[in-house]
Design an enzyme around this catalytic site. Structure first.
Site, PDB file in Angstrom:
ATOM      1  N   ASN A 175       0.813  -1.227   0.000  1.00 36.51           N
ATOM      2  CA  ASN A 175       0.000   0.000   0.000  1.00 36.51           C
ATOM      3  C   ASN A 175       0.845   1.275   0.000  1.00 36.51           C
ATOM      4  O   ASN A 175       0.441   2.291   0.538  1.00 36.51           O
ATOM      5  CB  ASN A 175      -0.971   0.032   1.192  1.00 36.51           C
ATOM      6  CG  ASN A 175      -1.966  -1.104   1.122  1.00 36.51           C
ATOM      7  OD1 ASN A 175      -2.340  -1.524   0.012  1.00 36.51           O
ATOM      8  ND2 ASN A 175      -2.374  -1.632   2.258  1.00 36.51           N
ATOM      9  N   ARG A 176       2.027   1.168  -0.576  1.00 35.99           N
ATOM     10  CA  ARG A 176       2.940   2.327  -0.659  1.00 35.99           C
ATOM     11  C   ARG A 176       3.325   2.881   0.706  1.00 35.99           C
ATOM     12  O   ARG A 176       3.731   4.029   0.833  1.00 35.99           O
ATOM     13  CB  ARG A 176       2.331   3.447  -1.522  1.00 35.99           C
ATOM     14  CG  ARG A 176       1.830   2.940  -2.850  1.00 35.99           C
ATOM     15  CD  ARG A 176       2.373   3.693  -4.023  1.00 35.99           C
ATOM     16  NE  ARG A 176       2.207   2.885  -5.227  1.00 35.99           N
ATOM     17  CZ  ARG A 176       1.492   3.244  -6.281  1.00 35.99           C
ATOM     18  NH1 ARG A 176       0.933   4.428  -6.326  1.00 35.99           N
ATOM     19  NH2 ARG A 176       1.391   2.452  -7.318  1.00 35.99           N
ATOM     20  N   LEU A 177       3.186   2.035   1.726  1.00 38.39           N
ATOM     21  CA  LEU A 177       3.608   2.472   3.066  1.00 38.39           C
ATOM     22  C   LEU A 177       5.069   2.073   3.233  1.00 38.39           C
ATOM     23  O   LEU A 177       5.418   1.257   4.085  1.00 38.39           O
ATOM     24  CB  LEU A 177       2.710   1.834   4.133  1.00 38.39           C
ATOM     25  CG  LEU A 177       1.251   2.267   4.034  1.00 38.39           C
ATOM     26  CD1 LEU A 177       0.388   1.532   5.052  1.00 38.39           C
ATOM     27  CD2 LEU A 177       1.119   3.774   4.228  1.00 38.39           C
ATOM     28  N   HIS A 178       5.878   2.616   2.350  1.00 40.31           N
ATOM     29  CA  HIS A 178       7.287   2.225   2.304  1.00 40.31           C
ATOM     30  C   HIS A 178       8.004   2.697   3.553  1.00 40.31           C
ATOM     31  O   HIS A 178       7.611   3.683   4.185  1.00 40.31           O
ATOM     32  CB  HIS A 178       7.940   2.823   1.057  1.00 40.31           C
ATOM     33  CG  HIS A 178       7.155   2.598  -0.170  1.00 40.31           C
ATOM     34  ND1 HIS A 178       6.782   1.345  -0.608  1.00 40.31           N
ATOM     35  CD2 HIS A 178       6.594   3.468  -1.050  1.00 40.31           C
ATOM     36  CE1 HIS A 178       6.058   1.449  -1.706  1.00 40.31           C
ATOM     37  NE2 HIS A 178       5.920   2.726  -1.986  1.00 40.31           N
TER      38      HIS A 178
END
Ligand SMILES: Cc1cc2nc3c(=O)[nH]c(=O)nc-3n(C[C@H](O)[C@H](O)[C@H](O)COP(=O)(O)O)c2cc1C
Length: 197
Positions: A175-178
């Site tokens: 979820n692009r929660l890099h």
């Protein structure tokens, strides 16, 4: 302090680099070298990482009369950018640039094959070339003239060291929660932080 996998960014870098190598990724040792002119016009290109000295610097080799070298000499700061897609990992390294000593450049020069040495002697990197044939002719002439002899390193070819002051590690997450870690050199210590993705 925020929990991080490594207290020292060189250890963190080595761990990622070794993983990329072990995974057999093609050109795992290539990186983008980003330079800028004194009036802040940027340019980037790939180069090969040829050595890391722990807590000191990152090394690469090139032609000292190339566009990149001209920019590094007039504005001795740069960024290195690594990306290993299969590991979901991006790393930035920023710092000041210094030319390597003639001794260090010579040691690496002597480890290169004759073909690369002739290519480096022949090349006026980044300067206009009339035709591919003109380059082949020069390479053939040099190959003949150096037959049976060692090929000395031209003064215009050698290494640079980037003295790392800032690292940024990026790790791909769902979820692009890099996850992003930063390491800033301050008063001889590494200050560790996190950034929003
Ligand atoms: C994967 C890869 C690795 C490269 N490694 C180097 C290198 O180590 N040194 C170098 O001078 N050029 C290397 N090059 C060529 C540079 O990208 C660039 O074309 C050349 O150095 C001239 O750049 P400049 O005109 O900005 O100085 C490499 C290119 C690629 C695609």
């Amino acid at each position: 302090m925020t929990s991080v996998p490594f207290q020292n960014p060189y250890d963190f870098f080595s761990s990622c680099f070794d993983q990329a190598k072990a995974a057999g990724l093609p050109q795992h040792d290539s990186m983008v070298l980003i330079t800028a002119t004194k009036d802040a016009r940027p340019s980037g290109r790939m180069v090969l990482l040829k050595g890391v000295v722990f807590n000191q610097d990152f090394r690469f080799f090139t032609n000292y009369e190339s566009r990149k070298a001209g920019e590094l000499i007039e504005n001795p700061r740069a960024q290195l950018l690594f990306y290993w897609p299969h590991l979901g990992r991006q790393i930035r390294v920023e710092g000041a640039i210094e030319k390597l000593s003639a001794e260090d450049s010579g040691a690496y020069w002597n480890s290169r094959g004759r073909g690369s040495q002739i290519g480096a002697v022949a090349s006026e990197q980044s300067h206009p070339l009339d035709s591919y044939e003109a380059m082949e002719t020069r390479v053939a002439e040099l190959t003949r003239s150096f037959e049976g002899q060692p090929i000395p390193r031209p003064e215009r070819w050698g290494g640079f060291a980037l003295k790392a002051e800032y690292f940024e590690f990026w790790e791909d997450r769902v979820n692009r929660l890099h996850e992003r870690f930063t390491y800033q050199r301050e008063a001889g210590k590494w200050k560790i932080g996190r950034l929003w993705p």
